[in-house]
Structure formats: C-alpha cells, structure tokens
Design a protein around this motif. Structure first.
Motif, PDB file in Angstrom:
ATOM      1  N   THR A 164      33.145 -18.427   8.295  1.00 24.62           N
ATOM      2  CA  THR A 164      33.689 -18.139   7.159  1.00 24.62           C
ATOM      3  C   THR A 164      34.259 -19.400   6.821  1.00 24.62           C
ATOM      4  O   THR A 164      34.531 -20.433   7.484  1.00 24.62           O
ATOM      5  CB  THR A 164      35.160 -17.401   7.444  1.00 24.62           C
ATOM      6  N   GLU A 221      37.880 -18.352  18.331  1.00 29.40           N
ATOM      7  CA  GLU A 221      37.961 -18.845  16.986  1.00 29.40           C
ATOM      8  C   GLU A 221      37.934 -20.258  16.950  1.00 29.40           C
ATOM      9  O   GLU A 221      38.838 -20.763  17.623  1.00 29.40           O
ATOM     10  CB  GLU A 221      39.072 -18.056  15.986  1.00 29.40           C
ATOM     11  N   ALA A 245      31.382 -18.387  -0.342  1.00 29.86           N
ATOM     12  CA  ALA A 245      31.628 -16.924   0.126  1.00 29.86           C
ATOM     13  C   ALA A 245      30.501 -16.247  -0.168  1.00 29.86           C
ATOM     14  O   ALA A 245      29.863 -15.682  -1.048  1.00 29.86           O
ATOM     15  CB  ALA A 245      32.590 -16.215  -1.337  1.00 29.86           C
ATOM     16  N   LYS A 304      36.232 -11.914  -6.853  1.00 27.80           N
ATOM     17  CA  LYS A 304      35.170 -11.263  -6.066  1.00 27.80           C
ATOM     18  C   LYS A 304      33.697 -11.601  -6.702  1.00 27.80           C
ATOM     19  O   LYS A 304      33.369 -11.821  -7.765  1.00 27.80           O
ATOM     20  CB  LYS A 304      35.338  -9.792  -6.379  1.00 27.80           C
ATOM     21  N   THR A 312      33.607 -17.427  14.338  1.00 30.10           N
ATOM     22  CA  THR A 312      34.077 -16.468  15.153  1.00 30.10           C
ATOM     23  C   THR A 312      33.094 -15.940  16.166  1.00 30.10           C
ATOM     24  O   THR A 312      31.877 -15.728  15.677  1.00 30.10           O
ATOM     25  CB  THR A 312      34.536 -15.327  14.375  1.00 30.10           C
ATOM     26  N   PHE A 371      41.919 -14.360   2.392  1.00 34.93           N
ATOM     27  CA  PHE A 371      40.315 -14.025   2.595  1.00 34.93           C
ATOM     28  C   PHE A 371      40.054 -13.655   3.901  1.00 34.93           C
ATOM     29  O   PHE A 371      40.467 -14.321   5.036  1.00 34.93           O
ATOM     30  CB  PHE A 371      39.614 -15.147   2.028  1.00 34.93           C
ATOM     31  N   ASP A 372      39.177 -12.624   4.178  1.00 36.69           N
ATOM     32  CA  ASP A 372      38.726 -12.123   5.624  1.00 36.69           C
ATOM     33  C   ASP A 372      39.890 -12.019   6.476  1.00 36.69           C
ATOM     34  O   ASP A 372      39.798 -12.220   7.780  1.00 36.69           O
ATOM     35  CB  ASP A 372      37.782 -13.191   6.137  1.00 36.69           C
ATOM     36  N   LYS A 393      42.695 -13.520   6.448  1.00 39.49           N
ATOM     37  CA  LYS A 393      43.275 -15.057   7.171  1.00 39.49           C
ATOM     38  C   LYS A 393      43.848 -15.366   5.840  1.00 39.49           C
ATOM     39  O   LYS A 393      43.543 -15.084   4.741  1.00 39.49           O
ATOM     40  CB  LYS A 393      41.957 -15.985   7.146  1.00 39.49           C
ATOM     41  N   GLU A 433      32.679 -12.368  -0.552  1.00 36.47           N
ATOM     42  CA  GLU A 433      33.864 -11.870   0.015  1.00 36.47           C
ATOM     43  C   GLU A 433      34.949 -12.241  -0.778  1.00 36.47           C
ATOM     44  O   GLU A 433      35.039 -13.272  -1.414  1.00 36.47           O
ATOM     45  CB  GLU A 433      34.363 -12.368   1.313  1.00 36.47           C
ATOM     46  N   ASN A 448      28.903 -14.114   1.427  1.00 36.89           N
ATOM     47  CA  ASN A 448      28.728 -12.446   1.276  1.00 36.89           C
ATOM     48  C   ASN A 448      29.509 -12.102  -0.007  1.00 36.89           C
ATOM     49  O   ASN A 448      29.658 -10.733  -0.042  1.00 36.89           O
ATOM     50  CB  ASN A 448      29.022 -11.765   2.472  1.00 36.89           C
ATOM     51  N   THR A 455      30.357 -15.101  13.207  1.00 36.87           N
ATOM     52  CA  THR A 455      30.329 -15.437  11.781  1.00 36.87           C
ATOM     53  C   THR A 455      30.855 -16.584  11.741  1.00 36.87           C
ATOM     54  O   THR A 455      31.684 -17.121  12.276  1.00 36.87           O
ATOM     55  CB  THR A 455      31.275 -14.358  11.011  1.00 36.87           C
TER      56      THR A 455
END
Length: 198
Positions: free
Chosen positions: A120, A91, A138, A165, A100, A187-188, A190, A142, A140, A118
């Motif tokens: 983020t 990471e 965001a 969202k 990541t 988020f995600d 984290k 997320e 995607n 990925t």
C-alpha cells in the motif's frame, strides 16, 4: 549431546546462508525452521534506518514493533508458534509504502500465503508557499479520505474533507491561508496525520 549441538549449528548456518541467497532474489524472504528449531527467519532487502517492522493481529493490534536500525539487509528469527490460533501479519512501513505479509497460526503450525502479500502506498505531502500538494498511488482504486483541520492552540476544527475514489494516481492541491493545520489521511484501514505550519 555434542552431536545435537553440532547438528543444530549446521542447520542454523544452512538456514542463514539460504536466507541470504534467497534475499537477493526477492525483497522479503521467509524461511521456516525445522522441527527441532521453532521459528521463522525473516529477511528483508533494501530497508532503511528508521523503517518500522510490526507484527499485528487481524484487528490491527500491534503485538511486536521494532524500528530498523541499519540500512541494507534486515534478518531476524521469530518464534511465531506461541501465538494463539488465528490470522496475523508482518507490516513493514517504509517512507512511501507499507508492505503486509499475512500468516496464519493453527495448532502451533505457522503458514504464510505469499500470494496474499500486499503493498500500500502512503500519501506524499509537499508544501509550496500557501499550497499543499498531495499525491498518492492507489493502484486498485482504493478510496482515500482527506480531512483538513485548523489547529487553534489546543483546539482543532474540521475545515474540509473529501473521499477520493476510483483514481489510480491521486493528485490534489489545497490552498491554505497562513496558520497551523492538521491533515488526516484514511485508507485501507490505516490513518496518517501530517501537520502543516505556513
């Protein structure tokens, strides 16, 4: 014995040169050493002093952590073959994003899935007078959970929270009266915390 050392030096030099050349093509390059040399060379372009590189297991437990000390290109060898069988990831935490790089260890064989890498994006917080402006990419859609706490000496009190969202570009403005605040972003998997003193 002398031939083994000479051969090993040539292999290391070739790997280092290959890592440097490939590093210009991609931001992150991974090169696995041969049978005689155990390890993986990680090369990352465009790092800044203060970026954080970690190796974590699938549960998010940090196994290795290093603060990048120099801006530019980062290159280091890691012996990942001693890790127990399982899924892990590198990471790289930058100012505004987290990259990541997942990998798997099975019977001392390390394999990377380049397609599963990925990126983020972290929330960006800016304060202007009594307004707190928050933006986050965001891509995607997320969800982002925002929790605003008032800080009173050593006690915190939840004042407001919301989960945003299905937005690719999240933009929010919060008006906060004079005081101390803690804003927590989730988020995600984290969590990030930002302290505001206005």
């Amino acid at each position: 014995m002398k031939n083994v050392f000479t051969h090993t030096k040539k292999v290391i030099l070739m790997v280092a040169m290959l890592a440097a050349v490939m590093g210009y093509a991609n931001e992150i390059s991974l090169i696995k050493f041969g049978k005689d040399l155990r390890g993986t060379a990680l090369t990352i372009n465009n790092v800044k002093e203060g970026n954080l590189l970690s190796i974590k297991d699938i549960y998010g437990v940090t196994l290795y952590k290093e603060v990048i000390e120099q801006t530019g290109m980062y290159s280091k060898g890691f012996d990942l073959t001693d890790l127990p069988d399982g899924n892990y990831f590198f990471e790289l935490e930058k100012d505004m994003e987290i990259k990541t790089i997942p990998f798997n260890v099975k019977d001392t064989v390390v394999s990377f899935n380049k397609n599963a890498e990925t990126t983020t994006f972290k929330p960006f917080v800016r304060q202007k007078d009594d307004l707190v402006l928050i933006t986050k990419l965001a891509l995607n859609g997320e969800p982002l959970k925002v929790s605003v706490y008032g800080v009173y000496n050593t006690v915190t009190d939840l004042l407001f929270n919301e989960t945003i969202k299905d937005e690719k570009t999240i933009e929010r403005v919060y008006k906060l009266e004079s005081g101390k605040y803690k804003i927590v972003f989730n988020f995600d998997g984290k969590e990030f915390t930002k302290y505001i003193n206005n």
